[in-house]
Design a protein around this motif. Sequence first.
Motif: not given
Length: 613
Positions: A563-570, A603-607
């Motif tokens: 979740r931390e990495c996903s939030l960072a990408m988001e 994918a999270s980094a791209l939105g």
Amino acid sequence: MSGPTLTIDLQKLTANARLLVGRCAAAGLSVMAVTKATCGAPQVARALLAGGATSIGESRIENVQRLRRGGIVAPVTMLRIPSVSEAAAVVEWCDASLNSEAAVIDALSQAAVEAGRVHDVVVMVELGDRREGAAVDDVGPLAERVAALPGLRLAGLGTNFMCASGVYPSLKALDLLARTVEDVEARCGFRLSVVSGGNSSLLPLLDTARLPARIDNVRLGASLLIGENSWTGGPLPGLATDAFLLEAEVVEVKVKPSLPEGETGRDAFGERRSFVDRGPRRRAIVNLGRLDIDPAGLRPHEAGIEVVTASSDHLILDVTETAETGDGAVIGAVGSRIAFEMDYAALVRGMLSPYVAKTVLVAGGGAAPERRVEALMPADITAAAATEAFAETLAEMGYAAAITPLADAPESEAAIVAALGARAVPLLVVADRTGLSPLFAALAAGGARLGLLWLDARASADPDDAGEAGVLARALAGGAVAMPEATVLVGLQGASRAEQRFVRDHQLLALTMEDVDLLGVREVMRRAIGKASEATDGIVLVLHASAAKGMGAASGDSGLSYRECSLAMEMAAASGHLAALALTGLGDRPSPAAADAAFGYLASALGKRILGA
């Protein structure tokens, strides 16, 4: 859209900001952009920051949360005096706040200590408008109190004009503010970093007078948003007054007497109105009312239209003097739409109304440009099931994606250069850090000023190492790829002595896992994105498999959680600054689970979000 629509032209807002920021800079003033009239719309804040504003001013915690969740990482100041009960929220979400009460300041100090943060306080000075502010004689002791409290930093002083009582700013009042600043600095023994001389009402004063040298900041709202002159209510020269344009549909057109018939009293809103007998007039009614807007603040965009009156749901217009359009259509015909510019009060009401749809114009006012991802990756990864699923996800998000096998370095470099030229997002997937060289070469050839946001367990910054351990050091050599002052390392778990020296010598911002544990990943990424995007043309995001769990053995158990990495990408996606993306450390043939996790992060980094893009 059948109902009323408020269209926001971001290009006009950025142009307004550029003009006013330049004008204020000539007077020695930085600009805080006030977005409270737009309910903290992140797109509006981003447009004003792009025009040169250095920070954002807000008055509601909900608006600040909207800004932060929308990717705004610039400093945000709470303009409304915080209440004691919301001190913790102000410290959590805002960098600074305007204050005038000791009890509130004490609560902010306690909240900051408990949160392990330092919160900036600007003490407000009462200079005549009778809104917030301590009396001049009380400012010194209050400032000393702020300076002595833990968790707080006395950032400066400020004042306000033309809000509560309509008092004009004057050189006499501003001179008194400057003298108060000198007194506070003598008491506290240090120089204040900001002296905010007021709001948009300062702008007309700049035409006729030189402000005291100690005044170095101004808070601009109405002038930036709608080009409004606070003194006259008219336009400021050179500024767009229609960056916010309200449209409503005509639902009735009839010729009616201009005078009401019968004895008149108060209308539905308690007002008594008088009318002039102008004979029969052609009147149009649009589907817009006092529930949505302040009718007194509307200016029809087309000539010949007059606002007569309004009820809860209907706005009544006189369209007798309107002409035909160029194609012969009649302005004000049933089913047509009529546009209005707005003053500040009308804008606030329109933005608040849930019945008015909000739409944002993209650059040029046309359709949004095609979003493209140009991905280069090893052949084995290109053929993997996880890659196919990733391509389907990109399509669902509205991206056109091309995924091709890696070629030799020159061809890969050329492909990345072509992607950047087409305003696509280049995505490079390589086995290890040394494979990043085509990306760095392409970015260097492009000549853009880019920030580098590098999520990795290792610094990779040993200038004497020709392999993986020296990749970042080579990328920063001479500032060819990225500027050291805009390079941020996130998630470090270890660094050699040589890497430590490099980080110190080049003054890189390094946010370790200790920082993540102490501050939380949201605050770490807010700082990281702010640093990497400041004065740059975009951010290059590099994600190494060691940074987060799930991407194989290299990630171990001490990196960012899923979740931390996903939030960072988001947060990187929401910032709107992503120029290029790279994934490294997976090896040539990652396991299906590692590939799934890695492409999920991309994918999270791209939105990509849980409920869609």
